[in-house]
Scaffold this motif. Sequence first.
Motif: not given
Length: 204
Positions: A83-90, A98-119
Amino acid sequence: MYIYGASGHGRVIIDLIESYEKIHGIFDDNPEKKEILGYPVLGPIPKNYVFKSSLFIAIGDNATRKRLALELSSRVRFANIIHDSAIFSKRAFLGSGCVVMEGAIIKVNCTLGDQVIINTGASVDHDCLIGDYVHIAPQATLCGGITVGEGSLIGANAIILPGVKIGKWCTIGAGSIVHQDIPDGHKWIGNKLILDPAPLIIVK
């Protein structure tokens, strides 16, 4: 994009993407599902169906999402939604489906596997490793350096303290504070481990 799932999580995904993404079709195995948010439900995916675009599996249950992903992986590419409102580190890394929903934050050097829901509003701080088929529920907070194993559910408003390792197919209750490692297949409620483990789910 195609969507697999015409229940609550399916409605969420449609609401996220319909302003910018054409929905080619919505599938569901339940014959009673005929319509969702004004879109027709096409029924189960035919065995020889030729996909014209990517597919998103909009099913919240982690084990079911894994089963479907394995069944369909040779036939279609899985979409990611951020989502546009999420913050996903480059400098974070993302699997497929995967889905990263409204207002979610994923910071530097994180790894998300397959089929992950970040609500909605969940926060995943630096250097976290999130396994395949994990669901991080709304407003959950993962501090730095956390590992979450395949298929685990982190409940709403749960807090996972730095460096904790959560095993595969674990359940963390809503509002819990997790301060120690959790073995595969166990539950954590409040601030303690439930000693009677939940059944470990193995999907081949």
